[in-house]
Scaffold this motif. Sequence first.
Motif, PDB file in Angstrom:
ATOM      1  N   GLU A 112       0.733  -1.086  -0.005  1.00 51.84           N
ATOM      2  CA  GLU A 112      -0.084  -0.087   0.010  1.00 51.84           C
ATOM      3  C   GLU A 112       0.653   1.139   0.117  1.00 51.84           C
ATOM      4  N   ALA A 113       1.981   1.103   0.581  1.00 45.92           N
ATOM      5  CA  ALA A 113       2.884   2.421   0.910  1.00 45.92           C
ATOM      6  C   ALA A 113       3.675   2.599  -0.440  1.00 45.92           C
ATOM      7  N   ARG A 114       4.003   1.403  -0.909  1.00 49.32           N
ATOM      8  CA  ARG A 114       4.566   1.310  -2.190  1.00 49.32           C
ATOM      9  C   ARG A 114       3.778   2.025  -3.442  1.00 49.32           C
ATOM     10  N   GLU A 115       2.347   1.497  -3.660  1.00 51.56           N
ATOM     11  CA  GLU A 115       1.382   2.062  -4.564  1.00 51.56           C
ATOM     12  C   GLU A 115       1.248   3.489  -4.239  1.00 51.56           C
ATOM     13  N   GLY A 116       1.057   3.982  -3.162  1.00 48.23           N
ATOM     14  CA  GLY A 116       0.817   5.248  -2.829  1.00 48.23           C
ATOM     15  C   GLY A 116       2.041   6.296  -3.061  1.00 48.23           C
ATOM     16  N   GLN A 117       3.219   5.939  -2.840  1.00 43.13           N
ATOM     17  CA  GLN A 117       4.369   6.556  -3.457  1.00 43.13           C
ATOM     18  C   GLN A 117       4.288   6.724  -5.049  1.00 43.13           C
ATOM     19  N   ARG A 118       4.016   5.469  -5.730  1.00 40.61           N
ATOM     20  CA  ARG A 118       4.172   5.577  -7.177  1.00 40.61           C
ATOM     21  C   ARG A 118       3.000   6.506  -7.590  1.00 40.61           C
ATOM     22  N   LYS A 119       1.664   6.543  -7.145  1.00 39.95           N
ATOM     23  CA  LYS A 119       0.614   7.532  -7.509  1.00 39.95           C
ATOM     24  C   LYS A 119       0.984   8.969  -7.128  1.00 39.95           C
ATOM     25  N   THR A 120       1.505   9.086  -5.992  1.00 35.47           N
ATOM     26  CA  THR A 120       1.952  10.637  -5.651  1.00 35.47           C
ATOM     27  C   THR A 120       3.071  11.231  -6.528  1.00 35.47           C
ATOM     28  N   ARG A 121       4.217  10.461  -6.910  1.00 40.49           N
ATOM     29  CA  ARG A 121       5.171  10.986  -7.902  1.00 40.49           C
ATOM     30  C   ARG A 121       4.644  10.833  -9.257  1.00 40.49           C
ATOM     31  N   GLY A 122       3.848   9.801  -9.773  1.00 41.21           N
ATOM     32  CA  GLY A 122       3.244   9.979 -10.889  1.00 41.21           C
ATOM     33  C   GLY A 122       2.405  11.110 -11.027  1.00 41.21           C
ATOM     34  N   GLY A 123       1.439  11.624 -10.095  1.00 37.68           N
ATOM     35  CA  GLY A 123       0.722  12.606 -10.325  1.00 37.68           C
ATOM     36  C   GLY A 123       1.387  13.923 -10.657  1.00 37.68           C
TER      37      GLY A 123
END
Length: 216
Positions: A112-123
């Motif tokens: 969950e933390a990994r996916e959150g970081q991926r989405k935030t940076r990608g955003g």
Amino acid sequence: MDLSESLQHRYTAKAYDTGRRLPDDIVAQLKAALRFSPSSVNAQPWHFILADDEAGKARVARGAAGAFAYNAPKILNASHVVVLCARTSLPADYLQAVLDQEQADGRFAGEEAREGQRKTRGGYVTLHEEAGDLPVWTQKQAYIALGFLLLAAGALGVDATPMEGFDAEALDAAFGLSAKGLAPAVIVSLGYHAETDFNAKLPKSRLTDDVLFSRA
């Protein structure tokens, strides 16, 4: 030397002592200052080219020709030279490499933390891509790394010269930067100043606190 003393001591060198070379342990610390510089959402949108021999410095000096020839001696006579480059794009494979490195370094408690970081940076990347200013954004990050390098140099007693005066097209041609998705942001010479360096003898001049600061 405390931080205030380092800040007072640090200045822009104008001439270098060709007989003095930076020790390997000092170079390692300067590289660490670049590597561990902060960047927005830890995107690390940069690449650093290090010239540590005559051939490498001559290659960098191709960018100091014509109107910028005055900077060539600062490049050729320094111990080391760094070209700080900003990434002109942040493609999916690069962002994935950053995410994988964070995973390997233990940054995530779980998926969950990994996916959150991926989405935030990608955003954030998408935001700047849509605004059409991603290269400007990445160059701003490169200048954060520049600040860390100059501060580290000052703390280590190393002289430095940041230079924006160069032919970007010539430097691009020398290193094939655009083909690698890179753009040169600034060149920094590092080493020890020569006795002929007039700037080493001049006092610092900065605007006073009452001009530069105000209370919120």
